[in-house]
Scaffold this motif. Sequence first.
Motif, PDB file in Angstrom:
ATOM      1  N   SER A 214       0.136 -60.450  48.201  1.00 30.87           N
ATOM      2  CA  SER A 214       0.128 -59.550  47.053  1.00 30.87           C
ATOM      3  C   SER A 214      -0.132 -60.284  45.737  1.00 30.87           C
ATOM      4  CB  SER A 214       1.479 -58.827  46.986  1.00 30.87           C
ATOM      5  OG  SER A 214       1.650 -58.180  45.770  1.00 30.87           O
ATOM      6  N   ALA A 215       0.053 -61.582  45.746  1.00 27.66           N
ATOM      7  CA  ALA A 215      -0.124 -62.377  44.528  1.00 27.66           C
ATOM      8  C   ALA A 215      -1.562 -62.831  44.310  1.00 27.66           C
ATOM      9  CB  ALA A 215       0.797 -63.602  44.571  1.00 27.66           C
ATOM     10  N   ALA A 216      -2.504 -62.353  45.098  1.00 30.16           N
ATOM     11  CA  ALA A 216      -3.907 -62.729  44.907  1.00 30.16           C
ATOM     12  C   ALA A 216      -4.317 -62.433  43.465  1.00 30.16           C
ATOM     13  CB  ALA A 216      -4.804 -61.956  45.876  1.00 30.16           C
ATOM     14  N   PRO A 217      -5.117 -63.310  42.862  1.00 29.42           N
ATOM     15  CA  PRO A 217      -5.497 -63.094  41.470  1.00 29.42           C
ATOM     16  C   PRO A 217      -6.450 -61.913  41.314  1.00 29.42           C
ATOM     17  CG  PRO A 217      -6.691 -64.956  42.371  1.00 29.42           C
ATOM     18  CD  PRO A 217      -5.702 -64.516  43.419  1.00 29.42           C
ATOM     19  N   GLY A 218      -6.364 -61.292  40.161  1.00 30.46           N
ATOM     20  CA  GLY A 218      -7.243 -60.174  39.820  1.00 30.46           C
ATOM     21  C   GLY A 218      -7.805 -60.364  38.431  1.00 30.46           C
TER      22      GLY A 218
ATOM     23  N   VAL B  87     -13.654 -62.051  40.781  1.00 32.38           N
ATOM     24  CA  VAL B  87     -13.870 -61.616  42.169  1.00 32.38           C
ATOM     25  C   VAL B  87     -13.922 -62.840  43.075  1.00 32.38           C
ATOM     26  CG1 VAL B  87     -15.475 -60.481  43.759  1.00 32.38           C
ATOM     27  CG2 VAL B  87     -15.050 -59.483  41.492  1.00 32.38           C
ATOM     28  N   THR B  88     -14.648 -63.869  42.646  1.00 34.32           N
ATOM     29  CA  THR B  88     -14.751 -65.098  43.434  1.00 34.32           C
ATOM     30  C   THR B  88     -13.383 -65.735  43.648  1.00 34.32           C
ATOM     31  OG1 THR B  88     -16.995 -65.500  42.629  1.00 34.32           O
ATOM     32  CG2 THR B  88     -15.798 -67.407  43.511  1.00 34.32           C
ATOM     33  N   ALA B  89     -12.556 -65.780  42.604  1.00 37.89           N
ATOM     34  CA  ALA B  89     -11.218 -66.363  42.721  1.00 37.89           C
ATOM     35  C   ALA B  89     -10.349 -65.547  43.670  1.00 37.89           C
ATOM     36  CB  ALA B  89     -10.567 -66.453  41.339  1.00 37.89           C
ATOM     37  N   HIS B  90     -10.482 -64.229  43.617  1.00 36.61           N
ATOM     38  CA  HIS B  90      -9.707 -63.357  44.513  1.00 36.61           C
ATOM     39  C   HIS B  90     -10.096 -63.601  45.971  1.00 36.61           C
ATOM     40  CE1 HIS B  90      -7.502 -59.751  45.700  1.00 36.61           C
ATOM     41  NE2 HIS B  90      -8.532 -59.466  46.474  1.00 36.61           N
ATOM     42  N   VAL B  91     -11.386 -63.606  46.233  1.00 38.84           N
ATOM     43  CA  VAL B  91     -11.871 -63.825  47.596  1.00 38.84           C
ATOM     44  C   VAL B  91     -11.459 -65.210  48.087  1.00 38.84           C
ATOM     45  CG1 VAL B  91     -13.959 -64.074  49.013  1.00 38.84           C
ATOM     46  CG2 VAL B  91     -13.751 -62.160  47.405  1.00 38.84           C
ATOM     47  N   GLN B  92     -11.538 -66.216  47.239  1.00 36.86           N
ATOM     48  CA  GLN B  92     -11.143 -67.570  47.621  1.00 36.86           C
ATOM     49  C   GLN B  92      -9.659 -67.630  47.965  1.00 36.86           C
ATOM     50  OE1 GLN B  92     -13.392 -70.313  47.937  1.00 36.86           O
ATOM     51  NE2 GLN B  92     -11.606 -70.884  49.152  1.00 36.86           N
ATOM     52  N   TYR B  93      -8.833 -66.945  47.189  1.00 34.62           N
ATOM     53  CA  TYR B  93      -7.392 -66.889  47.473  1.00 34.62           C
ATOM     54  C   TYR B  93      -7.164 -66.312  48.874  1.00 34.62           C
ATOM     55  CZ  TYR B  93      -2.423 -65.781  46.909  1.00 34.62           C
ATOM     56  OH  TYR B  93      -1.059 -65.705  47.072  1.00 34.62           O
ATOM     57  N   MET B  94      -7.862 -65.214  49.164  1.00 36.08           N
ATOM     58  CA  MET B  94      -7.711 -64.571  50.473  1.00 36.08           C
ATOM     59  C   MET B  94      -8.163 -65.512  51.595  1.00 36.08           C
ATOM     60  SD  MET B  94      -6.524 -61.620  49.566  1.00 36.08           S
ATOM     61  CE  MET B  94      -6.741 -60.488  50.886  1.00 36.08           C
ATOM     62  N   GLU B  95      -9.275 -66.206  51.394  1.00 37.11           N
ATOM     63  CA  GLU B  95      -9.779 -67.140  52.404  1.00 37.11           C
ATOM     64  C   GLU B  95      -8.821 -68.319  52.589  1.00 37.11           C
ATOM     65  OE1 GLU B  95     -13.762 -68.107  51.163  1.00 37.11           O
ATOM     66  OE2 GLU B  95     -14.522 -66.124  51.727  1.00 37.11           O
ATOM     67  N   ASP B  96      -8.293 -68.840  51.503  1.00 36.84           N
ATOM     68  CA  ASP B  96      -7.340 -69.950  51.585  1.00 36.84           C
ATOM     69  C   ASP B  96      -6.054 -69.518  52.290  1.00 36.84           C
ATOM     70  OD1 ASP B  96      -9.207 -71.481  50.220  1.00 36.84           O
ATOM     71  OD2 ASP B  96      -8.123 -71.416  48.298  1.00 36.84           O
ATOM     72  N   PHE B  97      -5.595 -68.324  51.995  1.00 42.09           N
ATOM     73  CA  PHE B  97      -4.397 -67.778  52.630  1.00 42.09           C
ATOM     74  C   PHE B  97      -4.610 -67.679  54.140  1.00 42.09           C
ATOM     75  CE2 PHE B  97      -1.713 -64.206  53.991  1.00 42.09           C
ATOM     76  CZ  PHE B  97      -0.482 -64.564  53.452  1.00 42.09           C
TER      77      PHE B  97
ATOM     78  N   ASP C 242      -3.486 -53.465  37.117  1.00 40.67           N
ATOM     79  CA  ASP C 242      -4.208 -52.347  37.733  1.00 40.67           C
ATOM     80  C   ASP C 242      -5.610 -52.167  37.152  1.00 40.67           C
ATOM     81  OD1 ASP C 242      -4.553 -50.146  39.407  1.00 40.67           O
ATOM     82  OD2 ASP C 242      -3.848 -48.753  37.871  1.00 40.67           O
ATOM     83  N   VAL C 243      -6.417 -53.197  37.255  1.00 34.59           N
ATOM     84  CA  VAL C 243      -7.808 -53.122  36.816  1.00 34.59           C
ATOM     85  C   VAL C 243      -8.668 -53.054  38.074  1.00 34.59           C
ATOM     86  CG1 VAL C 243      -9.648 -54.288  35.538  1.00 34.59           C
ATOM     87  CG2 VAL C 243      -7.269 -54.478  34.757  1.00 34.59           C
ATOM     88  N   PRO C 244      -9.461 -51.981  38.253  1.00 33.22           N
ATOM     89  CA  PRO C 244     -10.294 -51.870  39.450  1.00 33.22           C
ATOM     90  C   PRO C 244     -11.248 -53.068  39.593  1.00 33.22           C
ATOM     91  CG  PRO C 244     -10.317 -49.816  38.208  1.00 33.22           C
ATOM     92  CD  PRO C 244      -9.623 -50.846  37.359  1.00 33.22           C
TER      93      PRO C 244
ATOM     94  N   ASP D 234      -4.770 -63.178  36.621  1.00 26.93           N
ATOM     95  CA  ASP D 234      -3.353 -62.911  36.860  1.00 26.93           C
ATOM     96  C   ASP D 234      -3.155 -62.299  38.243  1.00 26.93           C
ATOM     97  OD1 ASP D 234      -2.668 -63.766  34.282  1.00 26.93           O
ATOM     98  OD2 ASP D 234      -3.073 -61.764  33.454  1.00 26.93           O
ATOM     99  N   PRO D 235      -2.000 -62.542  38.871  1.00 29.85           N
ATOM    100  CA  PRO D 235      -1.736 -61.925  40.177  1.00 29.85           C
ATOM    101  C   PRO D 235      -1.829 -60.403  40.090  1.00 29.85           C
ATOM    102  CG  PRO D 235      -0.078 -63.587  39.693  1.00 29.85           C
ATOM    103  CD  PRO D 235      -0.893 -63.393  38.436  1.00 29.85           C
ATOM    104  N   ILE D 236      -2.357 -59.799  41.135  1.00 29.70           N
ATOM    105  CA  ILE D 236      -2.495 -58.346  41.162  1.00 29.70           C
ATOM    106  C   ILE D 236      -1.133 -57.677  41.334  1.00 29.70           C
ATOM    107  CG2 ILE D 236      -3.493 -56.383  42.375  1.00 29.70           C
ATOM    108  CD1 ILE D 236      -5.633 -58.203  43.426  1.00 29.70           C
TER     109      ILE D 236
END
Length: 135
Positions: A107-111, A30-40, A19-21, A115-117
């Motif tokens: 829900s497992a996107a990195p944060g 942030v880049t890794a999170h966005v990339q995960y979402m795009e890949d998904f 739970d880190v904003p 680590d997964p959020i």
Amino acid sequence: MAKYLLLKHYRGAPTPPNDVPMERWAPEEVTAHVQYMEDFAARLRETGEYVDSQALSPEGLFVRYDGPGRPPVTDGPFLETKDLIAGWMVIDVESHQRALELAGELSAAPGAGGDPIHEWLEVRPFYGVSPDATE
């Protein structure tokens, strides 16, 4: 096939373990999170299950009709609201169970720390579609 909306909230769901904003994440996180979402989303495009997705800004306000010939009434912004929507994804899947599987994976996107959020996602069928109708 049935369409489901996967809603991402800024606040309002149970607190996830990571739970880190996002504003406190390192740029590469942030880049890794966005990339995960795009890949998904790209993977779901290949299976035909992807319909649409958007990330939303936290800014916004409420608007309502105020009568004939009158301008709309606005109020806000409401940044303190617990129901502020961060974004969404629309999927078109064979079953309610598949919608839940994909939401769990999303829900497992990195944060923070990579680590997964484990963020909570709201899964809602489109109106007129019973979640059991596609089982």
